[in-house]
Design a protein around this motif. Structure first.
Motif, PDB file in Angstrom:
ATOM      1  N   MET A   1     -28.626  25.248  31.281  1.00 34.05           N
ATOM      2  CA  MET A   1     -29.925  24.683  31.643  1.00 34.05           C
ATOM      3  C   MET A   1     -31.036  25.350  30.830  1.00 34.05           C
ATOM      4  N   PHE A   2     -32.021  24.556  30.442  1.00 31.66           N
ATOM      5  CA  PHE A   2     -33.120  25.078  29.634  1.00 31.66           C
ATOM      6  C   PHE A   2     -33.933  26.139  30.375  1.00 31.66           C
ATOM      7  N   MET A   3     -34.164  27.228  29.669  1.00 32.72           N
ATOM      8  CA  MET A   3     -35.093  28.206  30.225  1.00 32.72           C
ATOM      9  C   MET A   3     -35.795  28.877  29.064  1.00 32.72           C
ATOM     10  N   ASP A   4     -37.087  28.797  29.031  1.00 28.27           N
ATOM     11  CA  ASP A   4     -37.843  29.387  27.943  1.00 28.27           C
ATOM     12  C   ASP A   4     -37.767  30.901  28.047  1.00 28.27           C
ATOM     13  N   PRO A   5     -37.233  31.587  27.012  1.00 28.39           N
ATOM     14  CA  PRO A   5     -37.041  33.024  27.107  1.00 28.39           C
ATOM     15  C   PRO A   5     -38.344  33.798  27.201  1.00 28.39           C
ATOM     16  N   ASP A   6     -39.433  33.218  26.704  1.00 31.32           N
ATOM     17  CA  ASP A   6     -40.684  33.966  26.738  1.00 31.32           C
ATOM     18  C   ASP A   6     -41.412  33.827  28.059  1.00 31.32           C
ATOM     19  N   THR A   7     -41.370  32.637  28.594  1.00 28.36           N
ATOM     20  CA  THR A   7     -42.200  32.402  29.769  1.00 28.36           C
ATOM     21  C   THR A   7     -41.415  32.351  31.069  1.00 28.36           C
ATOM     22  N   HIS A   8     -40.097  32.217  30.979  1.00 29.23           N
ATOM     23  CA  HIS A   8     -39.223  32.051  32.147  1.00 29.23           C
ATOM     24  C   HIS A   8     -39.499  30.743  32.868  1.00 29.23           C
ATOM     25  N   ILE A  10     -39.066  27.005  33.917  1.00 30.53           N
ATOM     26  CA  ILE A  10     -38.075  25.945  33.850  1.00 30.53           C
ATOM     27  C   ILE A  10     -38.739  24.682  34.366  1.00 30.53           C
ATOM     28  N   PRO A  11     -38.272  23.533  33.951  1.00 31.21           N
ATOM     29  CA  PRO A  11     -38.951  22.311  34.377  1.00 31.21           C
ATOM     30  C   PRO A  11     -38.942  22.192  35.894  1.00 31.21           C
ATOM     31  N   SER A  12     -40.050  21.739  36.474  1.00 34.40           N
ATOM     32  CA  SER A  12     -40.085  21.614  37.922  1.00 34.40           C
ATOM     33  C   SER A  12     -39.043  20.604  38.368  1.00 34.40           C
ATOM     34  N   GLY A  13     -38.454  20.877  39.536  1.00 37.58           N
ATOM     35  CA  GLY A  13     -37.445  19.970  40.054  1.00 37.58           C
ATOM     36  C   GLY A  13     -36.050  20.392  39.697  1.00 37.58           C
ATOM     37  N   SER A  14     -35.894  21.313  38.756  1.00 32.61           N
ATOM     38  CA  SER A  14     -34.536  21.712  38.417  1.00 32.61           C
ATOM     39  C   SER A  14     -34.200  23.030  39.099  1.00 32.61           C
ATOM     40  N   ALA A  15     -32.907  23.269  39.286  1.00 32.54           N
ATOM     41  CA  ALA A  15     -32.483  24.514  39.895  1.00 32.54           C
ATOM     42  C   ALA A  15     -32.608  25.627  38.862  1.00 32.54           C
ATOM     43  N   ALA A  16     -32.732  26.858  39.327  1.00 32.82           N
ATOM     44  CA  ALA A  16     -32.819  27.980  38.408  1.00 32.82           C
ATOM     45  C   ALA A  16     -31.516  28.109  37.630  1.00 32.82           C
ATOM     46  N   ALA A  17     -31.618  28.830  36.529  1.00 35.84           N
ATOM     47  CA  ALA A  17     -30.509  28.906  35.575  1.00 35.84           C
ATOM     48  C   ALA A  17     -29.141  29.115  36.206  1.00 35.84           C
ATOM     49  N   GLY A  18     -28.205  28.379  35.728  1.00 37.33           N
ATOM     50  CA  GLY A  18     -26.814  28.692  36.038  1.00 37.33           C
ATOM     51  C   GLY A  18     -26.194  27.954  37.196  1.00 37.33           C
ATOM     52  N   GLU A  19     -26.778  28.042  38.387  1.00 44.98           N
ATOM     53  CA  GLU A  19     -26.055  27.539  39.553  1.00 44.98           C
ATOM     54  C   GLU A  19     -26.400  26.095  39.864  1.00 44.98           C
ATOM     55  N   SER A  20     -25.668  25.528  40.830  1.00 46.41           N
ATOM     56  CA  SER A  20     -25.816  24.098  41.002  1.00 46.41           C
ATOM     57  C   SER A  20     -26.128  23.653  42.420  1.00 46.41           C
ATOM     58  N   GLY A 224     -38.447  36.715  45.305  1.00 44.15           N
ATOM     59  CA  GLY A 224     -37.844  35.437  44.941  1.00 44.15           C
ATOM     60  C   GLY A 224     -36.760  35.483  43.878  1.00 44.15           C
ATOM     61  N   ASP A 225     -35.811  34.534  44.002  1.00 43.72           N
ATOM     62  CA  ASP A 225     -34.939  34.206  42.881  1.00 43.72           C
ATOM     63  C   ASP A 225     -35.717  33.246  41.987  1.00 43.72           C
ATOM     64  N   ARG A 226     -36.726  32.651  42.610  1.00 44.03           N
ATOM     65  CA  ARG A 226     -37.477  31.597  41.954  1.00 44.03           C
ATOM     66  C   ARG A 226     -38.822  31.475  42.663  1.00 44.03           C
ATOM     67  N   ARG A 236     -49.351  19.890  44.550  1.00 45.66           N
ATOM     68  CA  ARG A 236     -48.304  19.442  43.608  1.00 45.66           C
ATOM     69  C   ARG A 236     -47.767  20.650  42.863  1.00 45.66           C
ATOM     70  N   ILE A 237     -46.612  20.460  42.210  1.00 49.30           N
ATOM     71  CA  ILE A 237     -45.986  21.605  41.544  1.00 49.30           C
ATOM     72  C   ILE A 237     -46.607  21.842  40.174  1.00 49.30           C
ATOM     73  N   LEU A 238     -47.114  23.071  40.019  1.00 49.71           N
ATOM     74  CA  LEU A 238     -47.680  23.472  38.728  1.00 49.71           C
ATOM     75  C   LEU A 238     -46.615  24.091  37.846  1.00 49.71           C
ATOM     76  N   ALA A 239     -45.765  24.892  38.471  1.00 45.71           N
ATOM     77  CA  ALA A 239     -44.709  25.573  37.711  1.00 45.71           C
ATOM     78  C   ALA A 239     -43.582  25.954  38.630  1.00 45.71           C
ATOM     79  N   ASP A 240     -42.413  26.045  38.048  1.00 42.94           N
ATOM     80  CA  ASP A 240     -41.190  26.396  38.772  1.00 42.94           C
ATOM     81  C   ASP A 240     -40.548  27.490  37.927  1.00 42.94           C
ATOM     82  N   ILE A 241     -40.622  28.714  38.416  1.00 42.81           N
ATOM     83  CA  ILE A 241     -40.347  29.874  37.561  1.00 42.81           C
ATOM     84  C   ILE A 241     -39.134  30.656  38.068  1.00 42.81           C
ATOM     85  N   ALA A 242     -38.137  30.837  37.219  1.00 38.56           N
ATOM     86  CA  ALA A 242     -36.986  31.657  37.587  1.00 38.56           C
ATOM     87  C   ALA A 242     -37.381  33.130  37.477  1.00 38.56           C
ATOM     88  N   ILE A 243     -36.870  33.944  38.400  1.00 38.95           N
ATOM     89  CA  ILE A 243     -37.202  35.378  38.380  1.00 38.95           C
ATOM     90  C   ILE A 243     -35.948  36.159  37.959  1.00 38.95           C
TER      91      ILE A 243
END
Ligand SMILES: Nc1ncnc2c1ncn2[C@@H]1O[C@H](COP(=O)(O)OP(=O)(O)OP(=O)(O)O)[C@@H](O)[C@H]1O
Ligand SMILES: [Mg+2]
Length: 274
Positions: A1-8, A10-20, A224-226, A236-243
């Motif tokens: 899953m896409f995750m920007d390495p600089d900003t962490h 991820i597109p809103s609505g998607s689960a954090a990296a890896g899991e489903s 948070g994990d996220r 509304r969702i501004l950002a969805d950030i993986a931690i």
């Protein structure tokens, strides 16, 4: 899953990296209060999922619809549009599977019941036998540092202790989803930090899915994990950030890590811009 390495980010609505596996699914959810000219859209088309066992924190300015969203997840209200489901079933009302911890612990406890009696509330009308119930109450009182206070009434407890009772009562019902609405907002810094660590540990131990609302962005990143950042008017969702910070976390060292400071900077910037 896409995750920007600089900003962490991820597109809103998607689960954090890896899991489903999504435990909680929020699809196109809007909440409008009032009708006609008085109609007020408080939440606008929210889409996101929460994975099984995930600790999701939600931050946003006052009035952006955080409590309204949590009430929808608890089944205390229904969305005007969209669908909310948990473990594949539509949320149609409150359920034992989903527990909610309110900010206002004073009003959440029954003043005529002791600590023991308040925790016991969650176990009444369950198939648990008297002895098992007794053991479970004592086990939770112990875990939440209340073992010495089981016979006290709420007005004989500090704010932190009252909030521990509310949390113990929610955990007693062994919820699959724990919803928390700024649960530590009224507590002093030391009590707050110790409760943060207890809740993180206990929910991890039980693999509980958590949605935790807070004004405090450091608290959100620490727990948070996220983190979902909400904008207001309408919500509304501004950002969805993986931690991407390993666990267990530490109140001193984690908060000093460059990645923590970087995330704090980002979330602060997002909230400032709105
Ligand atoms: N039952 C209701 N009827 C009409 N308007 C409501 C109702 N509940 C909430 N609102 C409005 O919805 C908006 C969002 O309220 P909400 O309590 O969800 O915000 P919040 O993000 O939790 O704010 P805070 O951080 O201050 O707790 C507010 O403008 C509030 O007045
Ligand atoms: Mg609120």
């Amino acid at each position: 899953m896409f995750m920007d390495p600089d900003t962490h980010l991820i597109p809103s609505g998607s689960a954090a990296a890896g899991e489903s596996v999504a435990a909680l699914d929020i699809q196109g959810v809007s909440m409008v209060f009032g009708r006609g000219d008085a109609a007020h859209t408080v939440i606008d088309r929210l889409d996101f999922q929460v994975r099984h066992g995930e600790f999701l924190c939600i931050v946003g300015a006052s009035g952006c619809g955080k409590t309204t969203l949590l009430r929808l997840l608890a089944g205390l209200a229904s969305p005007t549009h969209g669908a909310v489901s948990f473990l594949g079933g539509a949320i149609k009302g409150p359920s034992r599977d989903r527990a909610i911890v309110f900010q206002d612990y004073g009003r959440a406890l029954l003043p005529w019941r002791t600590v023991y009696g308040n925790i016991s509330l969650a176990l009444e009308n369950t198939p648990l036998g008297k002895r098992q119930r007794h053991e479970r109450i004592l086990e939770l009182a112990n875990k939440m540092g209340l073992a010495h206070a089981v016979d006290r009434y709420p007005d004989q407890l500090s704010g932190g202790m009252q909030q521990r009772v509310q949390i113990a009562r929610c955990l007693a019902q062994d919820p699959k989803l724990l919803l928390m609405d700024e649960p530590f907002g009224a507590l002093d810094a030391i009590t707050r930090q110790s409760l943060q660590d207890e809740v993180a540990r206990l929910t991890r131990e039980h693999r509980t899915t958590v949605v935790f609302i807070t004004h405090d962005l450091e608290e959100a990143i620490y727990l948070g994990d996220r983190v979902i950042v909400l904008a207001a008017n309408p919500g509304r969702i501004l950002a969805d950030i993986a931690i991407p910070i390993s666990r267990p976390r530490n109140q001193l060292t984690t908060r000093e890590e460059p990645v923590f400071l970087d995330l704090r900077h980002q979330v602060y910037g997002l909230l400032e811009g709105h």
